[in-house]
Design a protein around this motif. Structure first.
Motif, PDB file in Angstrom:
ATOM      1  N   TYR A 145       0.791  -1.218  -0.001  1.00 13.24           N
ATOM      2  CA  TYR A 145      -0.065   0.283   0.191  1.00 13.24           C
ATOM      3  C   TYR A 145       0.557   1.100  -0.087  1.00 13.24           C
ATOM      4  O   TYR A 145       1.303   1.069   0.301  1.00 13.24           O
ATOM      5  N   GLY A 146       0.451   2.406  -0.418  1.00 14.66           N
ATOM      6  CA  GLY A 146       1.530   3.721  -0.782  1.00 14.66           C
ATOM      7  C   GLY A 146       1.478   4.090   0.358  1.00 14.66           C
ATOM      8  O   GLY A 146       0.034   4.475   1.291  1.00 14.66           O
ATOM      9  N   TYR A 147       2.583   3.839   0.480  1.00 12.76           N
ATOM     10  CA  TYR A 147       2.918   5.437   2.212  1.00 12.76           C
ATOM     11  C   TYR A 147       2.711   6.894   1.881  1.00 12.76           C
ATOM     12  O   TYR A 147       3.505   6.669   1.295  1.00 12.76           O
ATOM     13  N   GLY A 148       2.257   7.562   2.966  1.00 13.03           N
ATOM     14  CA  GLY A 148       1.759   9.205   3.275  1.00 13.03           C
ATOM     15  C   GLY A 148       0.983   9.765   3.543  1.00 13.03           C
ATOM     16  O   GLY A 148       0.578   8.390   4.314  1.00 13.03           O
ATOM     17  N   LEU A 149       0.307  10.381   3.419  1.00  8.47           N
ATOM     18  CA  LEU A 149      -1.002  11.059   3.307  1.00  8.47           C
ATOM     19  C   LEU A 149      -2.555  10.065   3.461  1.00  8.47           C
ATOM     20  O   LEU A 149      -3.381   9.494   4.784  1.00  8.47           O
ATOM     21  N   PHE A 150      -1.636   8.845   2.378  1.00  9.82           N
ATOM     22  CA  PHE A 150      -2.688   7.741   2.581  1.00  9.82           C
ATOM     23  C   PHE A 150      -3.325   6.659   3.521  1.00  9.82           C
ATOM     24  O   PHE A 150      -1.754   6.435   3.661  1.00  9.82           O
ATOM     25  N   THR A 151      -4.148   6.591   4.351  1.00  9.33           N
ATOM     26  CA  THR A 151      -3.393   5.788   5.152  1.00  9.33           C
ATOM     27  C   THR A 151      -3.366   4.268   5.237  1.00  9.33           C
ATOM     28  O   THR A 151      -3.403   3.313   6.264  1.00  9.33           O
ATOM     29  N   GLY A 152      -3.241   4.083   3.507  1.00  4.87           N
ATOM     30  CA  GLY A 152      -3.123   2.491   3.414  1.00  4.87           C
ATOM     31  C   GLY A 152      -1.894   1.136   3.971  1.00  4.87           C
ATOM     32  O   GLY A 152      -1.608   0.661   4.758  1.00  4.87           O
TER      33      GLY A 152
END
Ligand SMILES: [Zn+2]
Length: 451
Positions: A145-152
């Motif tokens: 899952y993408g790391y960052g603002l996105f919660t995944g």
């Protein structure tokens, strides 16, 4: 010893059995107590939600029981936008240790704040999800899952650490490197969007890694996009795993609001000791009975920074409370059938892209990537379902007609089918899959579209 965890064994350990397998009466008592606490916190915090509660005549948590929940005011994404970025905080600003949210693709950004307590709660919810998928201490989790603002990305990452698993924070994209890492580290759990899991599965197969040879994966925890049972069959087959659904949204906490157990792989257990769930009629807001599709609505009874009363998610699903072989007593939600916002209205008929997915992926000769084009060049709108032949499938003159027939039978709507050359449709490496494109004029959005 690790491998034994994955035998679809209903005795697999839960991360928090005292909470996940609570008898119904004890769960209700806990929920009522927490709901009253939430109402008191919202009233004390002042602002939008306190004002709405007072308008409904609620002046204290003591006024409210669980049975009153369906009569309390709701919240929605518009409230987050109107109070962007910190207007709905229920704690002093300096207690916020992180923000997450959506980047606002196709809309406005949504930001959600977390206290240390919220992060700890979120980690436990994701640890529950990974344990439900068969993971335990030492299990290698390949987190794409993408790391960052996105919660995944960070949600699963923190959950894996909480569980004591070994997380590989590979994030999205750079598929060749992911293939190497999966070959070298031999993870048992894959976490990513279902569309990226397809991408990765094809790349692993190209590299000679498959379930007969060299592929170590046992289960996948796939979320952030609605996906169907037909997609589950594809993922199970391609990766040799049990593909499990995980649900969440940043407004409620992120992934880990609900997740499937490997014992049943049939519906997502909602962590309703922390997130009270209802399904409501998306138009009238009236609560609908179990088994009837409705809009998922969550009340976050233990969240600190941004607690929300009856948050209307826009996601449509059903609820069921029959016993599950895994022993969890938590209510189960169905897979999300679609988002209210994703619903297409074509000649007066409501269509979700996932309904088209079910028909397309029900045919083994159709590849897993697809795109629905909304053809707006004429007076009304028409749909074109674009797909490709699955690798190795012989060309089939009957396929297009058969798909159009099945779509008409299933959806009650004429939908044109375009079978385009392999590799034409957009693939997802990072973020969520694009399933719908509009075509109002000019070049077609997909090369080779001949309808
Ligand atoms: Zn279960």
């Amino acid at each position: 010893m690790l491998a034994k965890r994955f035998d679809n064994d209903s005795s697999l350990p839960m991360f928090e059995p005292d909470a996940e397998a609570l008898p119904a009466e004890e769960l209700s008592a806990l929920q009522s107590r927490r709901l009253r606490g939430l109402i008191d916190r919202l009233l004390a915090a002042g602002g939008l939600q306190a004002g709405r509660l007072r308008d409904y005549g609620v002046t204290s948590g003591a006024d409210v029981g669980l049975d009153d929940l369906s009569r309390l005011p709701t919240t929605a994404k518009q409230d987050l936008w109107d109070n962007y970025p910190f207007g709905l905080l229920a704690v002093p600003r300096d207690r916020v240790v992180a923000v997450h949210g959506s980047s606002g693709t196709g809309g406005r950004p949504t930001l959600v704040a977390y206290t240390k307590g919220d992060i700890a709660l979120w980690s436990r919810m994701c640890a529950r999800a990974l344990a439900a998928a068969g993971a335990g201490p030492g299990t290698i989790v390949h987190n794409a899952y993408g790391y960052g603002l996105f919660t995944g990305g960070l949600g699963i990452h923190q959950g894996a650490i909480e569980l004591g698993a070994t997380v590989v924070p590979v994030s999205g994209g750079m598929t060749a490197r992911q293939v190497t890492l999966i070959g070298d580290l031999r993870p048992e759990i894959l976490t990513c969007t279902p569309s990226y899991a397809i991408r990765l599965g094809e790349a692993l197969a190209d590299a000679g890694l498959n379930k007969e040879h060299g592929l170590s994966l046992k289960a996948g925890v796939f979320g952030a996009e609605p996906w169907t049972q037909e997609m589950r069959s594809r993922l199970n087959e391609l990766l040799g795993i049990t593909a499990l659904d995980i649900y969440g949204l940043s407004e409620v906490i992120g992934p880990g609001v609900a997740s499937e157990c490997i014992a049943a792989a049939d519906g997502l257990h909602v962590n309703e000791d922390h997130f009270l769930v209802e399904t409501v009629n998306p138009v009238t807001g009236e609560r609908v009975p179990e088994g009837t599709p409705g809009e998922l609505t969550f009340t976050t009874v233990t969240k600190e920074a941004l607690p929300l009363l009856r948050y209307r998610t826009g996601d449509i699903a059903t609820l069921r409370s029959d016993p599950c072989p895994c022993g969890r007593t938590l209510v189960r939600m169905s897979k999300v059938m679609g988002r209210k916002d994703d619903m297409l209205v074509i000649r007066g008929v409501n269509v979700y892209p996932s309904e088209i997915e079910r028909v397309l992926l029900g045919k083994p000769s159709v590849a897993s990537d697809y795109l629905v084009v909304v053809d707006e060049r004429g007076a009304g709108s028409d749909l074109i379902a674009c797909c490709e032949l699955a690798p190795g499938s012989p060309s089939d003159d009957q396929l297009r007609g058969a798909l159009e027939h099945d779509l008409r039978e299933t959806l009650g709507l004429r939908i044109a089918v375009a079978i385009v050359a392999p590799g034409t449709l957009p693939r997802t490496e990072v973020g969520k899959a694009v399933r719908v494109r509009r075509w109002s004029g000019g070049d077609p959005p997909v090369a080779g579209l001949d309808v």
